[in-house]
Write an enzyme that holds these catalytic residues in place. Structure first.
Site, short mmCIF file in Angstrom:
data_model
loop_
_atom_site.label_atom_id
_atom_site.label_comp_id
_atom_site.label_asym_id
_atom_site.label_seq_id
_atom_site.Cartn_x
_atom_site.Cartn_y
_atom_site.Cartn_z
CB ALA A 63 -31.90 17.96 6.97
N GLY A 102 -34.05 18.41 2.41
CA GLY A 102 -33.91 19.81 2.80
C GLY A 102 -33.20 20.65 1.76
CD GLU A 105 -37.98 20.38 2.90
OE1 GLU A 105 -37.01 19.92 3.53
OE2 GLU A 105 -39.12 20.47 3.39
CD GLU A 125 -37.45 15.31 3.08
OE1 GLU A 125 -37.91 14.80 2.03
OE2 GLU A 125 -36.91 16.42 3.10
N1 3HC Z 1 -26.78 13.80 6.09
C1 3HC Z 1 -25.63 13.37 6.66
N2 3HC Z 1 -24.79 12.53 6.04
C2 3HC Z 1 -25.14 12.10 4.82
C3 3HC Z 1 -26.32 12.50 4.18
C4 3HC Z 1 -27.17 13.40 4.87
N3 3HC Z 1 -28.31 13.86 4.34
N4 3HC Z 1 -26.39 11.89 2.99
C5 3HC Z 1 -25.28 11.14 2.88
N5 3HC Z 1 -24.52 11.28 3.98
C6 3HC Z 1 -23.22 10.66 4.29
C7 3HC Z 1 -23.29 9.15 4.27
O1 3HC Z 1 -23.74 8.65 5.51
C8 3HC Z 1 -21.85 8.80 4.00
O2 3HC Z 1 -21.14 8.98 5.21
P1 3HC Z 1 -19.96 7.99 5.62
O3 3HC Z 1 -18.95 8.11 4.53
O4 3HC Z 1 -19.52 8.49 6.94
O5 3HC Z 1 -20.57 6.63 5.68
C9 3HC Z 1 -21.42 9.93 3.05
O6 3HC Z 1 -22.33 11.00 3.25
C10 3HC Z 1 -21.46 9.54 1.58
O7 3HC Z 1 -22.77 9.03 1.31
P2 3HC Z 1 -23.00 7.76 0.38
O8 3HC Z 1 -21.99 6.72 0.69
O9 3HC Z 1 -24.43 7.39 0.52
O10 3HC Z 1 -22.69 8.37 -1.05
P3 3HC Z 1 -23.41 8.04 -2.41
O11 3HC Z 1 -22.71 8.85 -3.41
O12 3HC Z 1 -23.51 6.57 -2.60
O13 3HC Z 1 -24.91 8.56 -2.24
C11 3HC Z 1 -26.63 10.18 -1.71
C12 3HC Z 1 -25.14 9.91 -2.02
C13 3HC Z 1 -27.49 9.82 -2.92
C14 3HC Z 1 -26.76 11.62 -1.38
C15 3HC Z 1 -27.08 9.28 -0.54
O14 3HC Z 1 -26.12 9.41 0.51
C16 3HC Z 1 -28.41 9.63 0.03
O15 3HC Z 1 -29.41 9.20 -0.49
N6 3HC Z 1 -28.43 10.38 1.14
C17 3HC Z 1 -29.63 10.65 1.89
C18 3HC Z 1 -30.46 11.75 1.27
C19 3HC Z 1 -31.66 12.04 2.11
O16 3HC Z 1 -32.38 11.18 2.53
N7 3HC Z 1 -31.90 13.33 2.37
C20 3HC Z 1 -32.98 13.76 3.18
C21 3HC Z 1 -32.48 14.06 4.54
S1 3HC Z 1 -33.77 14.40 5.69
C22 3HC Z 1 -34.18 16.03 5.40
O17 3HC Z 1 -33.65 16.63 4.53
C23 3HC Z 1 -35.19 16.60 6.34
C24 3HC Z 1 -35.68 17.92 5.87
O18 3HC Z 1 -36.94 17.77 5.24
C25 3HC Z 1 -35.87 18.88 7.02
#
Ligand code: 3HC
Length: 687
Positions: A63, A102, A105, A125
């Site tokens: 997400a 997400g 999921e 999450e």
């Molecule tokens: N949403 C929005 N932006 C995201 C994102 C996400 N889920 N994941 C990464 N980004 C953005 C980063 O903020 C960054 O943006 P920026 O360049 O403007 O700073 C860009 O994407 C690149 O990210 P990274 O620099 O972190 O790239 P890496 O290659 O080092 O890492 C990654 C990639 C492993 C995917 C890491 O970004 C990460 O762990 N992301 C978070 C994943 C996460 O926590 N997902 C769960 C989201 S909550 C959810 O899904 C709720 C659901 O249950 C309803």
């Protein structure tokens, strides 16, 4: 059709490719696009099976974290995923790279999943103060069983492709592209060779043991893992009831401070990379030199070894060289043991490590990091030598914690190529790296340092030059508050307990004992001459040091230690406090834990605001990153500036004014706070 998905038809197979760089984050736009694409393919009579895959580096990062405010907008993610689960045609998710949150999921709601070798999946999450809110807590147990689901969801850990296969999360792990793997799997489904089953049709076996063990394990954890456990427990209910319960719990967490703090911390780590020098030419750094093999120098050397960057470590004589090498080797062996380094990389790191007592061995390195003792004359002498012997285009940096790097740079003929690289101990583990930019450091040098920090997997924060830079300067301020509290009536361990209860891993007095009380004494002696006469000064730490009690390493400090383990407060140290209070005719007062935390945090914010005012830190978020990644600030509280917004500017001013009634010199309201109050501005807006 949307710009965020591609739709293709290959015979009877319809393909939906998510294409929203950089990470296919699923916000409202991509949700809508997937929903529309699916509707389109469902209504196409020729299409018999549908493949979902991701374009770019990953399947998807889940997400859209930056779009959480719109997570309730329709179609919501749970609605899209229910639509996938209920799709009358088999839906196959083909995942490569990463499928997180997400995104996993989404795949769990498909009827079959295949993975590309190297795939990592996770439901991270809880690390954002949330629980999987789009069916993860209901569908993962249906596929992998209750115990595995609890482990994966409550820890948020990554699951490898092999484990995903073992757990039944994917039917196959193959090579090649996810698109092609998806098509092949769809053909197998249509040929009856692979089964495609809606996950919601599966039942979950109850596992009371796993649930009660997890309840005990997470009893003292943050809210998110505990709430996630409640949601997973609902997986034994009929699917729609379970999904409804999950959604309600998810939306409640979404409103929480824990979620706001953890998301801020996630974004802070990335925001600090946005510096004015970004985009400048990055110089190539093939080999690094480190001068000084003490705790810091050895740790810094190990950090480069861990990143696979060749490094030469210089000490003054052969005995010290041997000792420094042993320390680096010990750190690397530890990393190998902890799985941070492969056998192969370990061998390579040792091959690439040169240790020597000959400064001239740095003639060909691209970057030098000086990590000798904190003495300006010694540093300027060394930099003058390095300037002569190093390549004309080598970068020269200092790991000093507080000395004026402008002055150090002026000892060289290349001030534009001089900067501070301030690591934190233990340097091969702590993630913060303050990149200290002088009046003359050129943009390409700053950009190169930031690039290097990324290779080291550090969190670089740009700082201007001042005594202590961002982190230690603010620390010295709030650390003083602890001394004042003790003089005024609080016992050491109450201060520590109040702050660990607040979320710090260790209290300030336990930290001082660990670092060695002689370190703090040296810093106080250095500043003694310049200490303003109006400043309140506590002699307690000096009196404790006079006893030869330097903390953990001597078995006595603020606490007592036996074989290195803390066994309780040191009554003799407390007796010194009582005596000092009596000498100063202070009547001890009582403070609640909340009052202790309020003073500590207010002092931190007060100094942080002046650091901002002076332009030492670029933005509030940089200060948050410094405290989060270098000083153990509780991640779920987002950092001092994030917290400051929650406390509110008016309340902060009122606190400082109240404390100023006792000590008007220490407690002064920074002008920026008053301006913010008048203009109704928040720190978040300044980011
Ligand atoms: N949403 C929005 N932006 C995201 C994102 C996400 N889920 N994941 C990464 N980004 C953005 C980063 O903020 C960054 O943006 P920026 O360049 O403007 O700073 C860009 O994407 C690149 O990210 P990274 O620099 O972190 O790239 P890496 O290659 O080092 O890492 C990654 C990639 C492993 C995917 C890491 O970004 C990460 O762990 N992301 C978070 C994943 C996460 O926590 N997902 C769960 C989201 S909550 C959810 O899904 C709720 C659901 O249950 C309803």
């Amino acid at each position: 059709m949307s710009e965020f998905v591609t739709i293709e038809r290959e015979g009877e197979i319809g393909l939906i490719g998510m294409d929203k760089p950089p990470v296919n984050a699923i916000g409202v736009a991509l949700r809508t696009a997937i929903h529309e694409a699916l509707s389109d393919l469902i209504s196409d009579q020729k299409i018999k099976a549908i493949v979902l895959y991701g374009a770019g580096r990953f399947f998807s990062a889940g997400a859209d974290i930056k779009d959480f405010a719109r997570s309730a907008e329709q179609p919501t993610l749970p609605e899209v995923l229910k639509f996938i689960n209920d799709c009358p045609k088999p839906v196959i998710a083909a995942m490569h790279g990463r499928a997180l949150g997400g995104a996993l999921e989404l795949a769990l709601s498909a009827h079959l999943r295949v993975g590309i070798a190297g795939l990592k999946v996770a439901l991270p999450e809880v690390k954002l103060g949330l629980l999987p809110g789009a069916g993860g807590t209901q569908r993962l147990p249906r596929l992998a069983g209750m115990a595995a689901a609890i482990d994966i969801i409550c820890t948020g850990r990554e699951v490898s492709a092999d484990e995903a296969l073992r757990l039944g999360l994917v039917a196959k792990v193959v090579g090649g592209s996810s698109r092609d793997a998806g098509v092949a799997a769809a053909r197998d489904v249509l040929a009856g060779k692979l089964a495609a089953i809606p996950t919601d049709d599966l039942l979950v076996e109850t596992d009371d043991n796993a649930v009660s063990a997890a309840k005990a394990r997470y009893a003292n954890a943050l809210t998110a893992p505990q709430t996630a456990l409640d949601a997973i427990s609902a997986a034994t209910l009929p699917i729609d009831e379970g999904l409804a319960k999950e959604r309600a719990l998810f939306m409640a967490l979404m409103q929480g401070e824990e979620r706001a703090g953890l998301v801020h911390a996630f974004l802070a780590e990335r925001e600090t990379l946005k510096i004015p020098e970004a985009g400048s030419n990055i110089r190539s750094v093939e080999r690094v030199g480190v001068v000084g093999g003490g705790t810091m120098g050895s740790g810094i050397t190990a950090a480069f070894c861990l990143a696979g960057i060749p490094v030469s470590l210089i000490e003054t004589d052969s005995q010290r060289v041997i000792k420094a090498r042993e320390t680096v080797e010990k750190y690397l062996a530890g990393a190998l043991k902890r799985g941070k380094l492969t056998e192969q990389d370990h061998v390579k790191a040792l091959e690439n490590l040169v240790t020597s007592d000959e400064l001239n061995d740095l003639a060909n390195v691209d970057l030098v990091i000086e990590a000798i003792f904190e003495d300006m004359n010694a540093k300027t002498d060394l930099f003058a030598k390095l300037d002569k012997l190093c390549k004309p285009d080598a970068i020269l940096s200092s790991n000093t914690s507080y000395l004026d790097i402008n002055q150090i740079a002026s000892a060289t003929s290349r001030p534009a190529a001089v900067l501070g690289l301030h690591f934190f101990s233990p340097a091969h583990i702590m993630r913060l790296l303050e990149v200290v930019v002088t009046d003359n450091t050129s943009p390409d040098i700053v950009a190169t340092a930031f690039d290097l920090a990324r290779q080291l997997k550090k969190v670089p924060v740009r700082s201007g030059v001042c005594d202590g830079f961002i982190g230690n300067r603010i620390l010295s301020r709030y650390r003083k508050v602890c001394e004042y509290l003790v003089l005024d009536g609080v016992e050491f361990d109450q201060v520590d307990r109040a702050l660990t209860d607040f979320g710090f891993a260790m209290g300030p007095f336990a930290v001082s004992d660990l670092a060695g009380l002689d370190i703090g004494r040296a810093a106080r002696e250095r500043k003694a001459a310049s200490r303003p006469p109006q400043e309140r000064y506590s002699r307690v730490a000096d009196l404790i040091c006079e006893q030869g009690w330097f903390g953990r390493k001597t078995g006595k400090g603020y606490y007592l230690y036996s074989e290195g383990k803390l066994i309780g407060p040191n009554p003799d140290a407390q007796a010194i406090v009582y005596k000092e209070r009596a000498a100063l005719e202070l009547v001890p007062k009582t403070f609640t834990d909340e009052e202790i935390v309020a003073r500590y945090i207010t002092a931190m914010i007060q100094e942080a605001v002046t650091v901002l005012e002076e332009g030492v830190a670029l933005r509030p978020v940089d200060i948050d990153a410094v405290k989060l990644f270098g000083y153990g600030f509780p991640r779920h509280r987002g950092g001092p500036m994030h917290l400051a917004d929650q406390i509110g500017v008016s309340e902060l001013i009122s606190r400082i004014e109240t404390y100023a009634e006792e000590d008007a010199y220490f407690w002064q309201v920074p002008q920026l706070l008053r301006t913010m109050k008048n203009e109704g501005q928040s720190f978040a807006e300044m980011n």
